[in-house]
Design a protein around this motif. Structure first.
Motif, PDB file in Angstrom:
ATOM      1  N   UNK A 105       0.810  -1.223   0.000  1.00 32.49           N
ATOM      2  CA  UNK A 105       0.000   0.000   0.000  1.00 32.49           C
ATOM      3  C   UNK A 105       0.846   1.277   0.000  1.00 32.49           C
ATOM      4  N   UNK A 106       1.937   1.299   0.748  1.00 34.27           N
ATOM      5  CA  UNK A 106       2.832   2.467   0.758  1.00 34.27           C
ATOM      6  C   UNK A 106       4.184   2.113   0.162  1.00 34.27           C
ATOM      7  N   UNK A 107       4.204   1.123  -0.726  1.00 34.46           N
ATOM      8  CA  UNK A 107       5.453   0.636  -1.282  1.00 34.46           C
ATOM      9  C   UNK A 107       5.983   1.465  -2.434  1.00 34.46           C
ATOM     10  N   UNK A 108       6.875   0.856  -3.202  1.00 32.78           N
ATOM     11  CA  UNK A 108       7.569   1.580  -4.249  1.00 32.78           C
ATOM     12  C   UNK A 108       6.669   2.121  -5.339  1.00 32.78           C
ATOM     13  N   UNK A 109       5.624   1.373  -5.722  1.00 33.57           N
ATOM     14  CA  UNK A 109       4.698   1.865  -6.746  1.00 33.57           C
ATOM     15  C   UNK A 109       3.958   3.105  -6.244  1.00 33.57           C
ATOM     16  N   UNK A 110       3.490   3.050  -5.010  1.00 29.73           N
ATOM     17  CA  UNK A 110       2.794   4.195  -4.423  1.00 29.73           C
ATOM     18  C   UNK A 110       3.720   5.394  -4.317  1.00 29.73           C
ATOM     19  N   UNK A 111       4.923   5.181  -3.780  1.00 26.50           N
ATOM     20  CA  UNK A 111       5.868   6.286  -3.601  1.00 26.50           C
ATOM     21  C   UNK A 111       6.200   6.948  -4.931  1.00 26.50           C
ATOM     22  N   UNK A 112       6.469   6.137  -5.965  1.00 20.43           N
ATOM     23  CA  UNK A 112       6.863   6.709  -7.250  1.00 20.43           C
ATOM     24  C   UNK A 112       5.696   7.385  -7.952  1.00 20.43           C
ATOM     25  N   UNK A 113       4.489   6.819  -7.830  1.00 21.31           N
ATOM     26  CA  UNK A 113       3.321   7.432  -8.467  1.00 21.31           C
ATOM     27  C   UNK A 113       2.960   8.761  -7.809  1.00 21.31           C
ATOM     28  N   UNK A 114       2.953   8.797  -6.480  1.00 16.80           N
ATOM     29  CA  UNK A 114       2.670  10.054  -5.784  1.00 16.80           C
ATOM     30  C   UNK A 114       3.750  11.093  -6.071  1.00 16.80           C
ATOM     31  N   UNK A 115       5.002  10.651  -6.129  1.00 18.43           N
ATOM     32  CA  UNK A 115       6.096  11.572  -6.447  1.00 18.43           C
ATOM     33  C   UNK A 115       5.943  12.149  -7.850  1.00 18.43           C
ATOM     34  N   UNK A 116       5.460  11.323  -8.771  1.00 17.19           N
ATOM     35  CA  UNK A 116       5.271  11.771 -10.152  1.00 17.19           C
ATOM     36  C   UNK A 116       4.158  12.805 -10.271  1.00 17.19           C
ATOM     37  N   UNK A 117       3.279  12.872  -9.266  1.00 19.65           N
ATOM     38  CA  UNK A 117       2.149  13.786  -9.317  1.00 19.65           C
ATOM     39  C   UNK A 117       0.838  13.116  -9.641  1.00 19.65           C
ATOM     40  N   UNK A 118       0.808  11.774  -9.549  1.00 19.10           N
ATOM     41  CA  UNK A 118      -0.406  11.009  -9.829  1.00 19.10           C
ATOM     42  C   UNK A 118      -1.188  10.743  -8.554  1.00 19.10           C
ATOM     43  N   UNK A 119      -2.493  10.716  -8.658  1.00 19.24           N
ATOM     44  CA  UNK A 119      -3.334  10.209  -7.577  1.00 19.24           C
ATOM     45  C   UNK A 119      -3.453   8.704  -7.755  1.00 19.24           C
TER      46      UNK A 119
END
Length: 526
Positions: free
Chosen positions: A166-180
């Motif tokens: 839930x708060x892993x690498x996919x989440x971190x990178x997507x939120x960093x990119x500016x995605x919801x």
């Protein structure tokens, strides 16, 4: 924090459906008490619509604001460490030390992406300034940078309930990119997923992020995930899991009127090549190191070495005997679920049913539920090359020794490999010179090539590649670990002849953010 057993549609809990499920402790076989509500298609779509509305605002947040959000998530997770470790231990059977280490990895990668955002240069800003005097035609002003794709669907992994969840690498990178994001929790650890999701939502409120920047949906059935992939507002998918699951999502996304990228990391057998002189020089360390790597995490890492390629010699027999002794003394250990244990057992039975494969050694079976027993099997290179099924991943603590007669067979094995996450070569300097062609072959087969090590353990850093050619992943150009993972969820965008006042700060002429940029074809250091 209290566990509700409900879905989080932005800031609101929701339980519209009648289908429910329970987590189970794999160590004891005990069904845990909390009832979890499977999300309906309506709830999934509601979360995605909310994510689209939030994206309009979230994409305008500065890198510093998004960095503060990621740091706040890490802070919230640190505050609930004991609760997370306790519940996750019940749902997965993983020991406290492993879970604390994984939670640390999770918070560290959130902070790593936060530091990337504060630096700002990741957007790959490129500027070609206008030149009205150019002949025969004036040159326009053209500026490019990476921008966010839009709402992203993310699937939590079974084997890393924190670092790839839930708060892993996919989440971190997507939120960093500016995605919801809308996250589909893995049903093996739904309570852990909800706890972590609540921490993200609390951080979002603290940082004044829009409602819908994060949602969490639960479910056992495929309908939940398929609803996410099919929704036209979702612009990309992140997935870590089996080949069957990842390929199904990839195929489903390709059927859409607007196909979208599915970044699926689907597993690997991670071949290890042990060259002759290295074997001769490391008779004690190599069998012990291989045994440890095979059994790490009960073989449930995506980088456990499932194939070991050896060139026959007197020392190979000594190596095999030492490995056999090490494995035979090992105790079975709890796997993550009944289904994972069943699939591991089924995979081993399939291998052992083949006339070409022999069992070398097996660990000790403990009389407890879901116990994974380490096994070493063996096959000749000639038979391996005839049977593509022998290369397939068996998710668990086993490795298949492939015995090559000579260098020609070693190279033939390498050339015949499909895509994997990693390959490892053990060799002396003399070996590596003599087998330099092996290294060149393997470059085309994997995302990460190791010399004199073992593939288990993936460093979270700027230069890591955790990916590889199909079928290890659905896109060999990308990584799911490290800061380069951010570009999975962005696209290049070009501004032509914009006045400076309308440009993002990253592209303004004066470079107010002091980031690295390419200007008129030359890298400019701030």
């Amino acid at each position: 924090m209290m566990i509700s057993g409900k879905n989080s549609i932005g800031n609101n809990f929701s339980a519209m459906g009648t289908d429910v499920f329970y987590a189970k402790n794999p160590s004891s076989g005990e069904q845990l008490k909390t009832k979890y509500h499977e999300a309906t298609v309506s709830e999934v779509n509601e979360a995605i619509v909310l994510a689209e509305k939030a994206f309009v605002q979230y994409r305008e947040k500065t890198g510093f604001e998004k960095a503060s959000f990621l740091d706040a998530i890490a802070d919230e997770l640190f505050q609930i460490e004991n609760d997370v470790v306790d519940l996750c231990g019940q749902e997965t059977g993983l020991p406290e030390g492993r879970l604390k280490g994984e939670l640390g990895r999770t918070t560290n990668q959130l902070r790593l992406f936060a530091s990337l955002l504060r630096d700002g240069s990741w957007v790959d800003a490129r500027i070609d300034f206008a030149n009205s005097d150019r002949k025969p035609l004036p040159k326009p002003d053209i500026r490019q940078m990476q921008i966010a794709l839009g709402p992203v669907g993310i699937f939590g992994a079974s084997n890393f309930p924190l670092a790839f969840s839930v708060a892993g690498g996919d989440t971190a990178s997507a939120l960093a990119a500016g995605c919801t994001i809308v996250v589909k929790a893995h049903p093996l650890h739904p309570g852990t997923s909800e706890l972590v999701g609540q921490a993200i939502l609390k951080a979002a409120k603290t940082c004044n992020m829009p409602n819908g920047v994060f949602s969490l949906v639960q479910g056992v059935s495929n309908d939940v995930g398929l609803a996410m992939v099919r929704n036209p507002l979702i612009k990309a998918i992140g997935f870590t899991g089996s080949y069957g699951g990842g390929k199904a999502l990839f195929d489903e996304a390709a059927k859409r009127e607007e196909p979208i990228p599915v970044y699926a990391e689907m597993g690997s057998s991670n071949p290890v090549f042990i060259l002759p002189k290295a074997l001769e020089d490391n008779q004690e360390a190599l069998p012990e190191g291989l045994s440890n790597s095979v059994q790490l995490g009960v073989g449930q890492f995506c980088t456990n070495p499932g194939l070991t390629i050896l060139q026959d010699s007197e020392k190979v027999r000594d190596f095999e005997q030492k490995l056999q002794n090490s494995i035979s003394l090992s105790q079975s250990a709890t796997m993550l679920s009944e289904s994972i244990h069943k699939n591991y057992t089924k995979g081993l039975e399939k291998l052992k049913s083949k006339d070409s494969v022999t069992l070398v050694s097996s660990g000790k079976q403990q009389e407890m539920p879901t116990q994974g027993v380490a096994e070493v099997l063996s096959v000749t290179a000639a038979n391996f090359l005839k049977d593509m099924e022998l290369e397939e991943e068996v998710f668990g603590p086993s490795t298949l020794l492939v015995h090559a007669k000579d260098k020609i067979e070693v190279l033939a094995i390498a050339k015949n490999l499909t895509g994997h996450l990693t390959a490892t070569v053990h060799g002396t300097e003399e070996d590596l010179r003599e087998y330099s062609d092996l290294l060149k072959i393997l470059e085309r087969k994997v995302g990460r090539l190791l010399i004199n090590g073992f593939p288990t353990g993936v460093e979270v850093c700027h230069s890591m590649v955790h990916g590889g050619p199909f079928p290890a992943t659905t896109d060999a150009r990308m990584t799911s670990v490290g800061t380069a993972a951010i570009t999975r969820f962005t696209r290049p965008f070009c501004f032509q002849n914009f006045p400076d006042s309308l440009l993002p700060d990253e592209l303004k002429t004066e470079n107010p953010l002091k980031i690295f940029r390419v200007e008129n074809g030359k890298t400019v250091v701030p």
